[in-house]
Write a protein that holds these residues in place. Structure first.
Motif, short mmCIF file in Angstrom:
data_model
loop_
_atom_site.label_atom_id
_atom_site.label_comp_id
_atom_site.label_asym_id
_atom_site.label_seq_id
_atom_site.Cartn_x
_atom_site.Cartn_y
_atom_site.Cartn_z
N ALA A 288 0.69 -1.48 -0.34
CA ALA A 288 -0.09 -0.19 0.33
C ALA A 288 0.75 1.37 -0.40
O ALA A 288 2.01 1.89 0.54
CB ALA A 288 -0.81 0.01 1.49
N ALA A 289 0.75 2.37 -0.65
CA ALA A 289 0.97 3.40 -0.66
C ALA A 289 2.95 3.75 -1.40
O ALA A 289 3.49 4.46 -0.93
CB ALA A 289 1.18 4.24 -0.28
N LYS B 280 7.28 11.03 -0.11
CA LYS B 280 7.29 10.21 0.70
C LYS B 280 6.05 10.17 1.64
O LYS B 280 5.46 11.18 1.82
CB LYS B 280 8.34 9.39 1.57
N LEU B 281 4.94 9.68 1.84
CA LEU B 281 3.78 9.46 3.35
C LEU B 281 4.84 9.23 4.24
O LEU B 281 3.93 10.37 4.84
CB LEU B 281 2.93 8.21 2.95
N TRP B 282 5.36 8.70 4.94
CA TRP B 282 5.90 8.68 6.21
C TRP B 282 7.14 7.68 5.96
O TRP B 282 7.01 6.56 6.04
CB TRP B 282 4.97 8.35 6.76
N ARG C 197 9.71 7.97 7.80
CA ARG C 197 10.41 8.00 9.01
C ARG C 197 10.55 5.84 9.39
O ARG C 197 10.92 5.42 9.51
CB ARG C 197 10.70 8.29 10.16
N VAL C 198 8.93 5.69 8.90
CA VAL C 198 8.10 4.25 9.47
C VAL C 198 8.65 3.59 7.77
O VAL C 198 8.69 2.20 8.48
CB VAL C 198 6.87 4.90 10.02
N SER C 199 8.10 3.88 7.08
CA SER C 199 7.52 3.03 5.42
C SER C 199 8.15 4.26 4.49
O SER C 199 7.75 5.13 4.04
CB SER C 199 6.51 2.58 5.66
N PRO C 200 10.06 3.11 4.50
CA PRO C 200 10.13 4.78 2.86
C PRO C 200 9.57 4.46 2.17
O PRO C 200 10.09 5.46 0.92
CB PRO C 200 11.79 3.77 3.44
N LYS C 201 8.93 3.24 1.44
CA LYS C 201 9.12 2.70 -0.08
C LYS C 201 7.11 3.56 -0.06
O LYS C 201 6.87 3.85 -1.28
CB LYS C 201 8.42 1.66 -0.03
N LYS C 202 6.14 3.85 0.76
CA LYS C 202 5.05 4.50 0.47
C LYS C 202 5.31 5.44 0.38
O LYS C 202 6.20 7.12 0.86
CB LYS C 202 4.36 4.29 2.49
N GLN D 299 -5.52 2.11 5.58
CA GLN D 299 -4.05 2.74 5.40
C GLN D 299 -3.29 2.58 6.47
O GLN D 299 -1.60 2.79 7.08
CB GLN D 299 -4.15 3.59 4.35
N ALA D 300 -3.86 3.60 7.99
CA ALA D 300 -3.53 3.87 9.03
C ALA D 300 -2.29 2.20 9.48
O ALA D 300 -1.64 2.60 10.28
CB ALA D 300 -4.21 4.54 9.87
N GLY D 301 -3.92 0.78 9.18
CA GLY D 301 -2.96 0.01 9.65
C GLY D 301 -2.03 -0.35 9.47
O GLY D 301 -1.15 -1.26 9.99
#
Length: 287
Positions: free
Chosen positions: A5-6, A169-171, A173-178, A221-223
């Protein structure tokens, strides 16, 4: 959905092939269980919850905390039986009671993994409880199909749009691919699902289906991000390897957990009841 996702970047052809094959094999089985409902569906949800707990235990490095694992398993089993008997308030009460027991136990013993097992009880247990409670509702079959369709559409389109368009990027620091493009692509797909369900099922205005789909997509997507944050905190890449091309069950149902659990609780707040909140909301609107 982790890495899906994302997401950004290019998927390996072999990985994508495995994902497609696994999805084609698993989707019919899942839909059959949804159609059967009753104890068949409850058993499927229970199996999902127990696998989630097992994967959670490995991620938080609690595999040696055998007594805590037993407590968590017993707690989730009692929660799921209560949910299957339509005792949703009792199921939720048990969830927080067992979680609190493990949190306090972890603090007193100084064993951080025990405390993390308390959070695992909520994560794994509430996933099963929410799914069972949704299915037992007056609009259960349709609502589960709607929930699955929104989560799957969000996941699939976010995966491909994010990798095709890339961008900010969406976030990171948490998920570099999204990416934001993936997130918005997934949201757009969910809105289409909402419009389609509104046209096919009716029952309430199409606009309500679309808004509900958008909200569930955001929760989904938050999950996904929550699971990514957990794995990054513990330095874990995949939650498991049970599903070829996908990783663990948690990697596949993280969005379903977010949309299912939070979606059910939001419906319960709107309805003022934990029992069949979707049906109650529809009745309150006069439909």
């Amino acid at each position: 959905m982790t890495g899906g996702a994302a997401g950004g970047g290019r998927p390996k052809a072999s990985e994508l092939k495995l994902r497609v094959i696994s999805a084609l094999l698993l989707a019919p089985a899942v839909l059959a269980i949804v159609w059967l409902g009753g104890w068949f569906f409850a058993a499927g949800a229970a199996l999902c919850s127990m696998i989630l707990l097992q994967e959670w235990t490995v991620i938080v490095r609690a595999t040696r905390q055998r007594a805590a694992i037993v407590v968590a398993v017993v707690g989730i089993a009692l929660m799921l039986v209560a949910a299957a008997l339509s005792l949703t308030p009792l199921a939720l009460g048990l969830a927080f009671a067992f979680a609190a027991l493990l949190w306090v136990w972890g603090q007193v013993s100084g064993e951080a993994p025990v405390g993390w097992m308390g959070t695992g009880v909520l994560y794994a247990g509430l996933t099963g409880v929410a799914l069972i409670a949704f299915r037992l509702g007056s609009e259960g079959f349709v609502m589960i199909l709607f929930l699955f369709a929104v989560v799957w559409a969000t996941d699939i389109l976010a995966y491909f749009v994010g990798r095709r368009l890339g961008g900010p990027k969406l976030w990171p620091r948490v998920s570099p691919k999204k990416t934001w493009s993936g997130a918005l692509g997934g949201l757009a797909a969910a809105l289409v699902v909402g419009a389609a369900m509104g046209a096919l099922v009716g029952r309430v205005p199409v606009s309500l289906w679309i808004v509900s789909a958008g909200v569930l997509s955001v929760f989904s997507q938050a999950g996904d991000l929550l699971e990514s944050a957990l794995k990054r905190h513990f330095g874990v890449k995949d939650s498991g390897h049970i599903i070829p091309g996908h990783g663990g069950v948690m990697d596949r149902v993280d969005g379903l957990t977010g949309a299912g659990v939070v979606g059910y609780l939001v419906a319960a707040v709107l309805a003022g009841s934990l029992v069949d909140p979707v049906g109650a909301v529809i009745a309150l609107q006069g439909y």
